[in-house]
Write a protein that holds these residues in place. Structure first.
Motif, mmCIF file in Angstrom:
data_model
loop_
_atom_site.group_PDB
_atom_site.id
_atom_site.type_symbol
_atom_site.label_atom_id
_atom_site.label_comp_id
_atom_site.label_asym_id
_atom_site.label_seq_id
_atom_site.Cartn_x
_atom_site.Cartn_y
_atom_site.Cartn_z
ATOM 1 N N ILE A 145 23.843 -7.018 17.752
ATOM 2 C CA ILE A 145 23.602 -6.621 19.061
ATOM 3 C C ILE A 145 22.937 -5.060 18.742
ATOM 4 C CG2 ILE A 145 25.372 -7.522 20.169
ATOM 5 C CD1 ILE A 145 27.129 -4.664 19.916
ATOM 6 N N GLU A 146 22.426 -4.335 19.793
ATOM 7 C CA GLU A 146 21.661 -3.131 19.506
ATOM 8 C C GLU A 146 23.179 -1.985 19.302
ATOM 9 O OE1 GLU A 146 18.938 -1.477 19.300
ATOM 10 O OE2 GLU A 146 17.543 -3.189 19.738
ATOM 11 N N PRO A 147 22.775 -1.044 18.334
ATOM 12 C CA PRO A 147 21.641 -0.650 17.591
ATOM 13 C C PRO A 147 21.785 -1.428 16.125
ATOM 14 C CG PRO A 147 23.390 0.895 17.588
ATOM 15 C CD PRO A 147 23.986 -0.178 18.549
ATOM 16 N N PHE A 148 22.592 -2.377 16.001
ATOM 17 C CA PHE A 148 22.484 -2.847 14.618
ATOM 18 C C PHE A 148 21.490 -3.933 14.248
ATOM 19 C CE2 PHE A 148 26.970 -1.523 16.216
ATOM 20 C CZ PHE A 148 27.243 -0.252 15.135
ATOM 21 N N SER A 149 21.495 -4.049 12.954
ATOM 22 C CA SER A 149 20.522 -4.956 12.614
ATOM 23 C C SER A 149 21.364 -6.213 11.885
ATOM 24 C CB SER A 149 19.431 -4.641 11.380
ATOM 25 O OG SER A 149 18.604 -3.592 12.246
ATOM 26 N N PRO A 150 20.832 -7.529 12.175
ATOM 27 C CA PRO A 150 21.797 -8.294 11.186
ATOM 28 C C PRO A 150 21.709 -8.358 9.557
ATOM 29 C CG PRO A 150 19.634 -9.454 11.874
ATOM 30 C CD PRO A 150 19.811 -7.948 12.536
ATOM 31 N N PRO A 151 22.362 -8.636 8.955
ATOM 32 C CA PRO A 151 22.453 -8.629 7.622
ATOM 33 C C PRO A 151 21.318 -9.443 6.811
ATOM 34 C CG PRO A 151 24.758 -8.711 8.245
ATOM 35 C CD PRO A 151 23.823 -9.205 9.453
ATOM 36 N N VAL A 152 21.032 -10.413 7.774
ATOM 37 C CA VAL A 152 19.747 -11.349 7.153
ATOM 38 C C VAL A 152 19.021 -11.802 8.227
ATOM 39 C CG1 VAL A 152 19.093 -13.425 5.999
ATOM 40 C CG2 VAL A 152 21.408 -12.420 5.469
ATOM 41 N N ASP A 153 17.709 -11.391 8.393
ATOM 42 C CA ASP A 153 16.820 -11.831 9.328
ATOM 43 C C ASP A 153 16.438 -13.216 9.561
ATOM 44 O OD1 ASP A 153 14.707 -11.835 11.176
ATOM 45 O OD2 ASP A 153 13.546 -10.153 10.427
ATOM 46 N N GLU A 154 17.140 -13.822 10.396
ATOM 47 C CA GLU A 154 16.740 -15.200 10.356
ATOM 48 C C GLU A 154 15.321 -16.019 10.327
ATOM 49 O OE1 GLU A 154 17.943 -17.337 14.698
ATOM 50 O OE2 GLU A 154 19.719 -16.796 13.135
ATOM 51 N N SER A 155 14.395 -14.924 11.078
ATOM 52 C CA SER A 155 13.107 -15.252 11.308
ATOM 53 C C SER A 155 12.286 -15.563 10.340
ATOM 54 C CB SER A 155 12.572 -14.372 12.442
ATOM 55 O OG SER A 155 12.370 -13.020 11.738
ATOM 56 N N LEU A 156 12.834 -15.246 9.010
ATOM 57 C CA LEU A 156 11.982 -15.067 7.853
ATOM 58 C C LEU A 156 12.689 -16.223 6.988
ATOM 59 C CD1 LEU A 156 11.795 -11.400 6.894
ATOM 60 C CD2 LEU A 156 10.177 -12.926 8.098
ATOM 61 N N ILE A 157 13.612 -16.906 7.325
ATOM 62 C CA ILE A 157 14.335 -17.972 6.713
ATOM 63 C C ILE A 157 13.240 -19.413 6.545
ATOM 64 C CG2 ILE A 157 16.109 -19.691 6.114
ATOM 65 C CD1 ILE A 157 17.886 -17.321 7.398
ATOM 66 N N THR A 158 12.974 -19.847 5.540
ATOM 67 C CA THR A 158 12.258 -21.211 5.568
ATOM 68 C C THR A 158 12.833 -22.212 4.933
ATOM 69 O OG1 THR A 158 10.002 -20.058 5.378
ATOM 70 C CG2 THR A 158 10.120 -22.062 4.792
ATOM 71 N N ILE A 159 13.146 -23.492 5.784
ATOM 72 C CA ILE A 159 13.523 -24.698 5.090
ATOM 73 C C ILE A 159 12.557 -25.788 4.861
ATOM 74 C CG2 ILE A 159 15.254 -26.480 5.574
ATOM 75 C CD1 ILE A 159 16.651 -24.937 7.591
#
Length: 537
Positions: free
Chosen positions: A155-169
């Motif tokens: 949630i704001e204002p925090f950032s997730p530990p891993v940005d899942e939008s950059l994960i590739t399978i």
């Protein structure tokens, strides 16, 4: 906490009752249910449902009905099916999500209450994506800067530990030593996943801790694998298997097979599960998850998931599922510092924003978000799910498959049956007392999970972490397609059907190699019979 609103028909979920037509109930012909052999009752008399519809995995056990726990079961089901939001829990029974999380609902990971589905993209918002990231260094040591189940939402204002939008399978083809073909020419396909996470996707530094010393890990040494959720029905029955029965199984298998020395050696446990933070440290054998990370169900995957998947605090866990490394990073983040008091004015304590952010994230006295009664209802539901009865056991093809399943060696690891004990219930969290009447119990039941509950090695391409994997129970899996919409199997859903799952056991070093060599020598009709039997149990 940030006040988001969502439309959630919680009361409707509580009132829904599963219905099914006559076609969705096993037809016993002229036989009375009391005349059926014990094998039909996969969960014993107290834990079996004869519903074989798309809701087969969702049914309450007879232990629920016998104990008068139907209302609690339905209430707990609501927490499994509902969507958690970031509202104040005092405003919504589904509030409290965040500040970091993995999913917004349990059912998103367990579609139809079953195994997760194979995915081609990592998107935690997709229902059916039961994947959890497994991120380690090149020695299979978890990154200590991430939680064991790395979070990809915040949630704001925090950032997730891993940005899942950059994960590739990526799904790659694999050819085994037999060219993916049986001696009679029939072929099969094998695929496996490779997961890529670029360095810029990590919000936290890449660190591991060994012997109380923390080291920085090069991105090139990071290994990423997938583990999917499994079916949750029947977990209470597995919990009811006595500890000494598990040890006897380990002793029996250690006489002819190499077992994971981290758990068992020289006829004794090397380590057992214990909880010294909430509990008194009493030890019990590990029995749940692929990696055998959990012991009694009351401190098992579900009891932990309702806390760590959503970061939902409760009375005995008034702290976040989070690493100290993340808290330090976030407290030093100028963007978080600039917005923190706007979102969390109640945590303006010292006036030093860096200190206040860190203290909030690392606090062990946060407000309670999941009430005791709600947590108890969730555990009644979790422990109260029945197992679908076996199907078609009187069919000639299924009977042949059962015979061959044993003859070729499958039952050596997929042990057919167990007998539960007194099931006096132990809770490492000490939330429940022994024999607590708030929970359904399954004393003295013959059950048919088709698992030895022991870890073995298959040496698959891009293998599971450590290479050791608990034998997955086979009960009810033949209904996966109708209940979840997919028939995927194995720890990362690489097997799309039973044949593929079997043939992934065939590596020359695999503990199951000899059984696969026997399976390959069967005729096409005999192989089909084995598959029919596996789908029937």
């Amino acid at each position: 906490m940030l006040k988001f609103r969502c439309l959630f028909f919680f009361s409707v979920i509580f009132s829904l009752l599963t219905s099914c037509s006559d076609d969705d109930i096993i037809d016993d012909g002229d036989k009375d249910s009391t005349e059926l052999s014990a094998e039909w009752y996969t969960g014993g008399q107290l834990g079996t449902t004869f519903n074989i519809s798309s809701s087969a995995y969702e049914q309450p056990s007879h232990a629920i009905e016998n104990s008068g726990l139907e209302a609690a079961f339905k209430s707990g089901e609501g927490f499994f099916e509902g969507i958690f939001v970031t509202t104040d829990p005092n405003e919504s029974p589904m509030g409290g999500l965040g500040p970091l999380w993995l999913r917004t609902s349990c059912i998103a990971c367990h579609p139809g209450y079953g195994h997760g589905k194979r995915q081609t993209e990592y998107d935690s918002n997709v229902t059916g994506n039961g994947y959890l990231l497994v991120i380690t260094d090149n020695t299979d040591t978890y990154l200590s800067s991430l939680t064991g189940m790395p979070q990809t939402q915040a949630i704001e204002p925090f950032s997730p530990p891993v940005d899942e939008s950059l994960i590739t399978i990526s799904w790659l083809s694999y050819n085994d030593e037999w060219g993916n073909a049986f001696p009679d020419g029939e072929t099969y396909d094998l695929i496996y996943p490779e997961v890529t996470i670029p360095e810029e996707a990590f919000y936290v530094p890449l660190e591991v801790t060994k012997d109380n010393v923390t080291y920085t890990v090069a991105h090139s040494d990071i290994r990423v694998r997938l583990e999917s959720t499994i079916g949750i029905y029947g977990s209470g029955l597995l919990d009811a298997i006595p500890d000494d029965s598990l040890k006897a199984q380990y002793v029996k298998e250690s006489a002819h097979a190499k077992l994971n020395p981290a758990f068992f050696a020289d006829g004794e446990w090397v380590k057992q599960y214990k909880n010294t933070r909430q509990g008194d440290g009493e030890q019990h054998p590990y029995r749940f998850t692929y990696g055998l990370t959990r012991g009694p169900l009351q401190d098992g995957p579900g009891a932990n998931a309702i806390w760590n998947i959503f970061n939902l605090t409760r009375n005995n866990r008034r702290y976040h599922y989070m690493t100290k490394t993340y808290a330090v990073k976030a407290s030093q983040d100028p963007n978080v510092q600039a917005k923190f008091y706007s979102y969390f004015p109640e945590y303006y304590v010292t006036g030093d924003v860096k200190t206040d952010i860190y203290n909030y994230l690392m606090s062990d006295s946060l407000p309670v978000e999941l009430a005791d009664d709600d947590y108890s209802d969730f555990m009644v539901w979790h422990r109260g799910l029945a197992v679908p009865a076996a199907r078609d056991l009187d069919d000639e093809e299924v009977q042949l498959g059962k015979q061959l399943f044993t003859e070729i060696g499958c039952s050596s690891c997929h042990r057919p049956s167990w007998t539960t004990g007194d099931d006096n219930v132990y809770d490492p969290n000490l939330f429940y007392s022994r024999g607590d009447t708030r929970l359904p119990r399954y004393p003295n039941q013959t059950i048919w999970p088709y698992s030895d509950l022991v870890q073995h090695r298959l040496y698959m391409e891009n293998n599971i972490r450590t290479g050791w994997c608990r034998t997955t129970p086979l009960w009810g899996r033949g209904l996966s397609q109708i209940c979840t919409g997919a028939a995927d199997r194995l720890h990362d859903c690489r097997a799309r059907n039973v044949i593929e799952a079997i043939m992934w056991h065939g590596n020359p070093k695999s503990d199951a190699r000899w059984a696969i060599e026997n399976f390959r020598e069967l005729s096409s009709e005999e192989r089909d019979a084995v598959v029919a039997f596996i789908n029937a149990i």
